[in-house]
Scaffold this active site. Structure first.
Site, mmCIF file in Angstrom:
data_model
loop_
_atom_site.group_PDB
_atom_site.id
_atom_site.type_symbol
_atom_site.label_atom_id
_atom_site.label_comp_id
_atom_site.label_asym_id
_atom_site.label_seq_id
_atom_site.Cartn_x
_atom_site.Cartn_y
_atom_site.Cartn_z
ATOM 1 C CG HIS A 141 16.752 -45.980 6.813
ATOM 2 N ND1 HIS A 141 15.967 -47.063 6.478
ATOM 3 C CD2 HIS A 141 15.981 -45.190 7.611
ATOM 4 C CE1 HIS A 141 14.785 -46.939 7.058
ATOM 5 N NE2 HIS A 141 14.766 -45.807 7.751
ATOM 6 C CG ASP A 154 14.063 -46.193 11.232
ATOM 7 O OD1 ASP A 154 14.541 -45.991 12.365
ATOM 8 O OD2 ASP A 154 13.441 -45.324 10.606
#
Length: 958
Positions: free
Chosen positions: A61, A185
């Site tokens: 990420h 996220d």
């Protein structure tokens, strides 16, 4: 999207029957998503029926800015802040994928991948293409960034998704097409995002964050995978999207992180060593897998093996994952029924389809998000209000820039004022990082416009937007010069919100050009700082324009179809007239009347003179104090009874033929102008807040609260990313029984462009000029948070408080903004607030030239042959490549919100043809070679039929 869906006996459950693209997708963005008969599911590893199949998904990420800037993250700079270098991650992953054909990896952020890609040799690029073709490297989501879902406007999200997906298509073709939306996220999830993803053609959507109470309930009920029906207006399954909640956010299971940033022990598989741990690792993994299977519905579960900026040394991960798969699967010979495999989200999703199960239905959204009883992630709805406004203005600039690039033709990109671009047309440079498009795309990241980044990163986002607009200014100047026939230099006054424009303050004669990017005429107030006290103003036809000067500000209201130029001449320069005393106690013109309390100077009522409606209405400012745990993300400990900022001192009235306004001073750091323009159906509240005082060592959040006589019964409404509106109810969630622990923070929702309260008779709507947070804590009340200044970090990773200062504002940030209020019957309220919100999002661009205009100057022009129907919004006009133009039209009314406009409409596309010699001669085609199945056919007369709330894109030129 995952094909056709047939309803079963249950009213809240749906069954997936097969995988197919819907026959007609009305909400098309030309994101170049394709059905492919070559790449895809054949690359998925075989699973084992009757066993628990564990899909390991290696991933990283990579925030496009957060603790470090985008550039610092890519190059691995400033590791004293955070050890992270994206270029090394991609180098290492590709190297490790080549060593074992069984390995898989997914990548998300196209902004980073593009940078890395352009630095590679031809041989390396061919190698990566082969990995993509074989399904070993898979792109998911595919946008330029992973956008925030609370604070972004849908038009900007569409643009950033288009930018990323177009690069993937141009580079990798069908095999680069992301099949899965991946928002692991963002801090809550918007229904409009899911709707857009569904209509873009994604097969599914996975995310990691949701309210802790919602997750607990879903785990017990095994409802962590569902069908999200993401639109109340579009006919199912047009906006239906299979949605899954990941088990560990986006992290690996506890004890199984093998990155260089982790402390978990590696798999030590030499039996001759004392610390041999294979049996322990296998036992722990099987325990975790069986536990996870208890809260999901099928014999397939997914595990994310990676986290923030991991795989910089991918060998650590893959060496241990190879061993994990081998040793766990060896246990099958001893009766284990667990099968572990490298996988991707699309391969996992394929197995869920094959299960042919019934899934629960979701109709609302995932806001607000709380990760514990007293930690609600709702503060960021307002955090960094100046950046939020700058991002919104930059979006307006970008759309205008794109339109003028089309209208000006080649001379817009290389003309008398130099070379400029909205996004460079050359194929190899179409994604140039200096373009305004790139800057806006990066700004949509979930740690950018959200305001959840470090201060130096926020500064970098703003700097990129400013640099991008500088490129666009050259293009705008070239186009306006070409279309007007005037070579006079264009002046851009970017500080008009604080009444600063050196040209208008010093010049005795100047012209003002107002460019309207909307496809309908607008009435727009133009306010200019001046030193004269009277001006002669003439429009394009030489007619006098009414204007007034007060407090060194010249004010006029202009009617603008597309682009019009006004000539300004000082006719008197003397003493500025003083304001009238505050004796009238009301504002009133043709459509609205506002009264004020004579004792407090506050609003007391609002009337719609057309509909003969009146509501009691007061407005005031409040601030709330906190315990020291609050910062960018959270609103955690708002006091139940916020502190009232004192009533305004000595309010003053200023009125003339153009505008009426009351100026209110509440304190040295809070003031407001209540303003009503001629011919306006909206009351403007222009607020100024800051520097927020912190001498008492208390962080503060400042709100504006409207209290009315409307019987709202605990219900209010907010928009989702600027499009559809959702109903909100105090202390309530549609999908679970809420245990409310924070009566204010737990009732705050994102407001992207509007919010309203209503009863059977009256609807009070507030249109905002940026994304903000708000709620209805009391019946008849609507509060919106304007500004935040906090003194403590929230322990969510940023490592600094939200305490914005600068060289200009060393005592703290000062923010100015507008709320536009309208009062209407509920059945017709959308007829006012829909176009009003679009005017705020796509506001006219004002430019200036000094001195006399040349007699041959063309003073007025339009890019439309006729005005579009009121229900149709022209969302995008942009140059697609050297010879083609992209046009996006949308039906902007939600189902049943307007008796007149919530109806299908037919658009004659010939009205969009440009009359100028430099504009491409476009014959808009309903079919384009890059996206053959996604664009509707046009009638022979070039007309397009749009049903309720549809958005379509068309592309083509002769």
């Amino acid at each position: 999207m995952i094909g056709k869906i047939h309803k079963q006996m249950s009213h809240d459950s749906w069954l997936f029957s097969k995988m197919a693209t819907p026959e007609y997708t009305p909400f098309v963005f030309l994101l170049l998503l394709f059905q492919s008969s070559v790449w895809g599911f054949p690359s998925c590893h075989a699973t084992k029926p009757g066993m628990l199949n564990v899909h390991l998904v290696p991933h990283t990420h990579d925030d496009v800015g957060w603790l470090k800037t985008v550039d610092q993250y890519f190059y691995g700079d400033r590791n004293d802040i955070q050890h992270a270098g994206v270029q090394y991650i991609l180098d290492s992953v590709v190297d490790q994928l080549l060593k074992n054909p069984d390995r898989r990896f997914i990548y998300v952020e196209t902004a980073f991948f593009y940078r890395w890609w352009k630095q590679q040799t031809d041989d390396m690029q061919n190698t990566v293409k082969q990995l993509v073709n074989e399904g070993r490297l898979e792109f998911v989501n595919g946008g330029w960034c992973m956008s925030d879902e609370a604070t972004t406007h849908y038009s900007a999200v569409i643009d950033q998704m288009t930018m990323g997906l177009r690069f993937l298509n141009d580079t990798f073709g069908h095999c680069g097409r992301p099949r899965v939306a991946w928002h692991i996220d963002p801090f809550g999830h918007a229904r409009e995002h899911a709707s857009m993803f569904a209509q873009m053609g994604y097969d599914g959507f996975f995310f990691g964050r949701l309210d802790y109470q919602d997750r607990n309930r879903r785990m017990v009920a095994r409802e962590q995978e569902m069908l999200w029906r993401a639109s109340e207006s579009l006919t199912p399954p047009m906006a239906d999207l299979f949605t899954g909640i990941l088990p560990n956010g986006y992290n690996p299971p506890e004890g199984f992180c093998w990155d260089q940033s982790c402390d978990d022990p590696p798999i030590r598989d030499d039996p001759d060593l004392e610390d041999y741990n294979v049996d322990d690792v296998v036992t722990r993994f099987l325990h975790i897998a069986h536990g996870q299977a208890l809260v999901y519905k099928t014999n397939h579960i997914i595990m994310t093996m990676g986290s923030d900026f991991q795989y910089e040394n991918a060998n650590l991960w893959y060496k241990n994952l190879d061993k994990l798969i081998r040793y766990v699967n060896q246990m099958q010979s001893n009766g284990s029924e667990v099968n572990v495999l490298y996988s991707t989200p699309s391969c996992y999703l394929q197995e869920l389809h094959r299960a042919n199960l019934t899934w629960p239905l979701k109709g609302d959204d995932f806001f607000p998000y709380a990760d514990s009883a007293h930690d609600f992630w709702t503060g960021y709805f307002t955090s960094r209000p100046a950046l939020k406004r700058y991002e919104r203005i930059s979006n307006s600039y970008l759309q205008t820039c794109k339109q003028l690039e089309v209208l000006g033709g080649p001379i817009s990109r290389k003309g008398p004022f130099g070379a400029g671009d909205s996004e460079t047309l050359s194929k190899c440079l179409v994604y140039t990082l200096s373009s305004h498009s790139s800057a806006m795309a990066v700004a949509q990241h979930h740690d950018a416009v959200s305001g959840t980044e470090k201060q130096h990163v926020a500064n970098d986002y703003a700097r990129k937007l400013a640099n991008g607009w500088a490129h666009c200014q050259v293009l705008v100047s070239n186009t306006l010069s070409s279309l007007s026939g005037s070579s006079a230099p264009r002046v851009y006054c970017e500080h008009l919100n604080i009444s600063v424009c050196p040209l208008t303050e010093t010049s005795k004669k100047f012209s003002v050009n107002v460019y309207n990017p909307l496809a309908r005429p607008v009435s727009w107030p133009v306010r200019l700082p001046v030193n004269g006290t009277a001006y002669r103003i003439s429009d394009a036809k030489g007619k006098a324009v009414d204007s007034q000067v007060g407090l060194s500000v010249l004010i006029m209201v202009v009617i603008c179809r597309s682009s019009i130029t006004f000539a300004m001449t000082v006719i008197w320069k003397g003493v500025v007239l003083s304001l009238e005393s505050f004796v009238s106690r009301f504002l009133g013109l043709d459509f609205l009347r506002v009264t004020f309390d004579p004792e407090t100077g506050l609003l007391s009522s609002l009337s719609n003179l057309e509909t003969q409606q009146t509501v009691k209405l007061s407005q005031n400012f409040y601030w709330s104090r906190f315990i020291p745990v609050i910062s960018q993300f959270l609103v955690s400990a708002l006091t139940p009874f916020p502190c009232l900022i004192p009533h305004p001192l000595s309010p003053s009235l200023h009125q003339n033929s153009v505008v009426q306004e009351v100026r209110q001073w509440f304190s040295p750091w809070v003031s407001q102008v209540v303003r009503l323009y001629t011919d306006s159906r909206a009351l403007e509240l222009e607020w100024t807040v800051g520097p927020v005082p912190i001498g008492d060592d208390l962080g503060k959040e400042v709100i504006s609260r409207l209290d009315s006589s409307i019987n709202s019964s605990g219900v209010f409404y907010t928009d989702s990313n600027g499009r559809e509106v959702l109903q909100r109810r105090k202390d309530y969630r549609p999908t679970w029984n809420l245990r409310q622990s924070e009566p204010i923070a737990g009732n705050y929702y994102p407001i992207n462009s509007r919010a309203y309260i209503k009863d059977d008779k009256d609807q009070l709507t507030v249109v905002t000029d940026r994304s903000q947070g708000g709620g209805s804590i009391q019946d008849g009340s609507l509060e919106i948070m304007l500004h935040r200044r906090l003194l403590y970090d929230d322990v969510r990773g940023v490592g600094e408080p939200l305490n914005e200062t600068s060289d200009i504002y060393p005592e703290g940030l000062v923010v100015r903004g507008r709320h536009l209020l309208s009062l209407s019957p509920p059945a017709t309220a959308a007829d006012t607030h829909r176009p009003l919100a679009q005017e705020v999002v796509l506001q006219p661009l004002i430019t200036f030239t000094d001195g006399e205009l040349h007699p041959s100057t063309r003073l007025e022009f339009s890019g439309l042959q006729a005005v579009l129907p009121p229900a149709v919004h022209l969302l995008t006009v942009s140059q697609w490549d050297q010879d083609t133009v992209l046009l996006r039209l949308e039906h902007q009314y939600q189902a049943s919100e307007s008796k007149e406009h919530s109806q299908p409409v037919t658009v004659n596309l010939q009205v969009t043809s440009s009359p100028w010699r430099y504009a491409p001669s476009c014959s808009v085609s309903g079919r384009d070679s890059q996206s053959p199945t996604s664009v509707p056919e046009l009638a022979n007369d070039q007309s397009l039929w749009l049903s309720n709330y549809e958005l379509t894109a068309l592309i083509g030129c002769k």
